[in-house]
Write a protein that holds these residues in place. Structure first.
Motif, PDB file in Angstrom:
ATOM      1  N   ASP A   1       0.842  -1.197   0.000  1.00 49.55           N
ATOM      2  CA  ASP A   1       0.000   0.000   0.000  1.00 49.55           C
ATOM      3  C   ASP A   1       0.877   1.246   0.000  1.00 49.55           C
ATOM      4  OD1 ASP A   1      -2.785   1.315   0.503  1.00 49.55           O
ATOM      5  OD2 ASP A   1      -1.454   2.203   2.008  1.00 49.55           O
ATOM      6  N   HIS A   2       0.529   2.179  -0.882  1.00 51.07           N
ATOM      7  CA  HIS A   2       1.228   3.466  -0.899  1.00 51.07           C
ATOM      8  C   HIS A   2       0.194   4.578  -0.937  1.00 51.07           C
ATOM      9  CE1 HIS A   2       4.329   6.433  -1.645  1.00 51.07           C
ATOM     10  NE2 HIS A   2       3.633   6.882  -2.670  1.00 51.07           N
ATOM     11  N   GLN A   3      -0.049   5.139   0.238  1.00 48.21           N
ATOM     12  CA  GLN A   3      -0.988   6.257   0.381  1.00 48.21           C
ATOM     13  C   GLN A   3      -2.344   5.936  -0.246  1.00 48.21           C
ATOM     14  OE1 GLN A   3       0.888   9.843  -1.036  1.00 48.21           O
ATOM     15  NE2 GLN A   3       2.508   9.752   0.502  1.00 48.21           N
ATOM     16  N   GLY A   4      -2.852   4.732   0.065  1.00 49.54           N
ATOM     17  CA  GLY A   4      -4.168   4.337  -0.406  1.00 49.54           C
ATOM     18  C   GLY A   4      -4.199   3.707  -1.781  1.00 49.54           C
ATOM     19  N   VAL A   5      -3.065   3.645  -2.457  1.00 52.11           N
ATOM     20  CA  VAL A   5      -2.990   3.019  -3.775  1.00 52.11           C
ATOM     21  C   VAL A   5      -2.208   1.720  -3.652  1.00 52.11           C
ATOM     22  CG1 VAL A   5      -2.176   3.260  -6.160  1.00 52.11           C
ATOM     23  CG2 VAL A   5      -3.062   5.255  -4.940  1.00 52.11           C
ATOM     24  N   THR A   6      -2.743   0.642  -4.227  1.00 53.80           N
ATOM     25  CA  THR A   6      -2.052  -0.645  -4.191  1.00 53.80           C
ATOM     26  C   THR A   6      -0.946  -0.679  -5.239  1.00 53.80           C
ATOM     27  OG1 THR A   6      -4.048  -1.789  -3.453  1.00 53.80           O
ATOM     28  CG2 THR A   6      -2.297  -3.137  -4.396  1.00 53.80           C
ATOM     29  N   ILE A   7       0.259  -0.947  -4.770  1.00 52.62           N
ATOM     30  CA  ILE A   7       1.411  -1.101  -5.659  1.00 52.62           C
ATOM     31  C   ILE A   7       1.736  -2.589  -5.754  1.00 52.62           C
ATOM     32  CG2 ILE A   7       3.895  -0.711  -5.887  1.00 52.62           C
ATOM     33  CD1 ILE A   7       3.564   2.001  -4.752  1.00 52.62           C
ATOM     34  N   TYR A   8       1.994  -3.037  -6.960  1.00 50.66           N
ATOM     35  CA  TYR A   8       2.375  -4.431  -7.188  1.00 50.66           C
ATOM     36  C   TYR A   8       3.864  -4.466  -7.519  1.00 50.66           C
ATOM     37  CZ  TYR A   8      -2.672  -5.044  -7.533  1.00 50.66           C
ATOM     38  OH  TYR A   8      -4.015  -5.048  -7.279  1.00 50.66           O
TER      39      TYR A   8
ATOM     40  N   ALA B   1       7.823  -2.234 -10.615  1.00 51.12           N
ATOM     41  CA  ALA B   1       6.535  -2.236  -9.928  1.00 51.12           C
ATOM     42  C   ALA B   1       5.512  -1.535 -10.813  1.00 51.12           C
ATOM     43  CB  ALA B   1       6.641  -1.529  -8.572  1.00 51.12           C
ATOM     44  N   PHE B   2       4.236  -1.808 -10.540  1.00 52.23           N
ATOM     45  CA  PHE B   2       3.181  -1.107 -11.270  1.00 52.23           C
ATOM     46  C   PHE B   2       2.004  -0.871 -10.349  1.00 52.23           C
ATOM     47  CE2 PHE B   2       2.124  -5.578 -11.880  1.00 52.23           C
ATOM     48  CZ  PHE B   2       0.735  -5.612 -11.742  1.00 52.23           C
ATOM     49  N   ALA B   3       1.145   0.031 -10.775  1.00 54.87           N
ATOM     50  CA  ALA B   3      -0.073   0.325 -10.036  1.00 54.87           C
ATOM     51  C   ALA B   3      -1.190   0.565 -11.032  1.00 54.87           C
ATOM     52  CB  ALA B   3       0.126   1.559  -9.144  1.00 54.87           C
TER      53      ALA B   3
END
Length: 437
Positions: free
Chosen positions: A163-170, A186-188
């Motif tokens: 999680d990065h500030q409410g956004v899921t990072i893969y 990585a991608f989001a």
């Protein structure tokens, strides 16, 4: 098809190629040439001028077309091989589909940009954006693909969620692979797009809104180039490259690395002291532009403006080969220390400090309070944002000056860097001071 190249009045290479094709016809070539329509007007203006290179295209389904063509050709000419390939893909992908869930899931405009200082050992990193229809299906299919390929290759490639500030990072964990130390991809899924980067730090900076700058379209040379494309028809692609910045970054990394390798490996057949300074080369480099448009008659026109053609590099390659061969046979010269004009050295230092400030702003979201902040450890840059690790003094032994002031032309607060110059008296960037805004 046809193409022509000429030298413009300003001494740069102007290249134009024209393709006439029936895009409604069946087959691979029409599908590969189909751009999917004009480029959105806001796409290019959304790219910041802090990038060292960028490109944008309006879309199309070229990946899907190439996949279908390859599979159809294999089925036609080697039906047994096609059956084996499909069985292997089914074993890797499970319930997912490489064609539909990954390749066909991507659509719309493709934007790629290169940002300095966030990759392995401070190398530039790239960030790519592309529209996506079903993000959940894409992620599931990619998990199956990575697991299947890793199993067959003998190592694990994991897809980890963070999680990065409410956004899921893969994050694509490549630590078990030979390139694991150099890449942290990585991608989001963000605003209907997949945003991919070869650097997790750059992806986070983008999601933070820290990759900033004036619009790339405000650069005068690039703006004129886009105006020329638009006068010919509907713009379908455009690209920009700051060759000076790109060369300076790479050269500044490769030469110290080569020197380090030479010291650890003993005598090597290259006299690195013969190499010119990156500043001496980069000062002669300029930006280059590429783009394409479709005319009202349906012609696909591609244009490029650059300083060099490939053949221009042949004399340098031949000279490098002769130097290597001569030194390999023992024809070595005594090392000669390169002479650098003090004013040029100051400009070089200021450019490196400016790059460090850019990296700091990308990582922290704001400009540093002082130059000393550039050498303090950061979360994503343990050795600080400045590539040298310690702040330089100017050629006359004085510290460089830094302030945040209103830019006289851009009407915004920007970093101001300067040296007090030969007389050592700080004139705030005036007099004999050497200034970079």
């Amino acid at each position: 098809t046809g193409s022509v190249s000429s030298v413009g009045p300003e001494g740069r290479i102007h290249s134009t190629s024209v393709v006439s094709a029936d895009l409604t016809a069946a087959g691979l070539v029409p599908a590969m040439l189909d751009t999917g329509g004009p480029l959105g007007p806001a796409t290019l203006s959304g790219i910041p001028d802090s990038v060292t290179s960028a490109s944008a295209s309006s879309g199309g389904q070229s990946l899907l077309a190439a996949y279908d063509f390859a599979m159809d050709a294999l089925k036609t000419f080697q039906p047994d091989e096609a059956e084996m390939v499909n069985a292997e893909l089914a074993g890797i992908m499970g319930e997912a589909s490489l064609r539909d869930d990954i390749l066909g899931n991507l659509h719309g405009e493709l934007v790629t940009m290169t940002v300095p200082g966030q990759g392995f050992m401070g190398a530039p990193s790239s960030l790519t954006r592309k529209g996506i229809r079903d993000g959940a299906a894409f992620v599931a299919a990619l998990q199956s693909l990575l697991a299947g390929v890793g199993e067959r290759a003998g190592f694990t490639v994991a897809l980890r969620e963070a999680d990065h500030q409410g956004v899921t990072i893969y994050e694509i964990d490549l630590s078990a692979t030979p390139v694991g130390a150099m890449l942290q991809p990585a991608f989001a899924l963000h605003d209907g797009e997949i945003v991919f980067s070869d650097s997790t730090a750059l992806l986070k900076s983008y999601l933070n809104g820290s990759v900033q700058g004036d619009p790339l379209t405000d650069k005068p040379g690039f703006a004129s180039f886009l105006e020329m494309l638009g006068a010919g028809g509907a713009i379908t692609a455009a690209g920009y490259a700051d060759n000076e910045a790109s060369f300076s970054t790479l050269y500044g990394q490769l030469v110290p690395m080569a020197q380090m390798m030479g010291g650890s490996m003993g005598d090597i057949p290259v006299n690195l002291t013969k190499l010119p300074t990156r500043q001496a080369i980069a000062s002669h480099l300029d930006s280059s532009y590429t783009g394409s448009y479709v005319t009202k008659d349906g012609l696909i026109v591609q244009k490029a403006i650059s300083q060099f053609q490939m053949s221009d590099a042949l004399p340098f390659a031949m000279m490098g080969g002769l130097l290597w061969a001569g030194q390999s046979m023992g024809l070595r010269a005594e090392p000669i220390a390169p002479e650098v004009d003090p004013a040029e050295q100051a400009q070089k230092d200021l450019r490196e400090l400016k790059a460090g400030i850019t990296v700091y702003k990308i990582a922290q979201g704001d400009y540093p309070e002082s130059l000393s902040d550039l050498v303090k450890p950061l979360d994503d840059f343990p050795n600080g944002a400045f590539s040298r690790g310690e702040l330089p003094s100017d050629p006359w032994g004085n510290a460089y000056f830094y302030a945040l002031e209103m830019h006289p032309k851009r009407n915004k607060i920007m970093p101001k860097l300067w040296s007090a110059g030969p007389d050592g008296v700080d004139d705030g960037g005036a007099g004999d001071d050497i200034l970079q805004f």
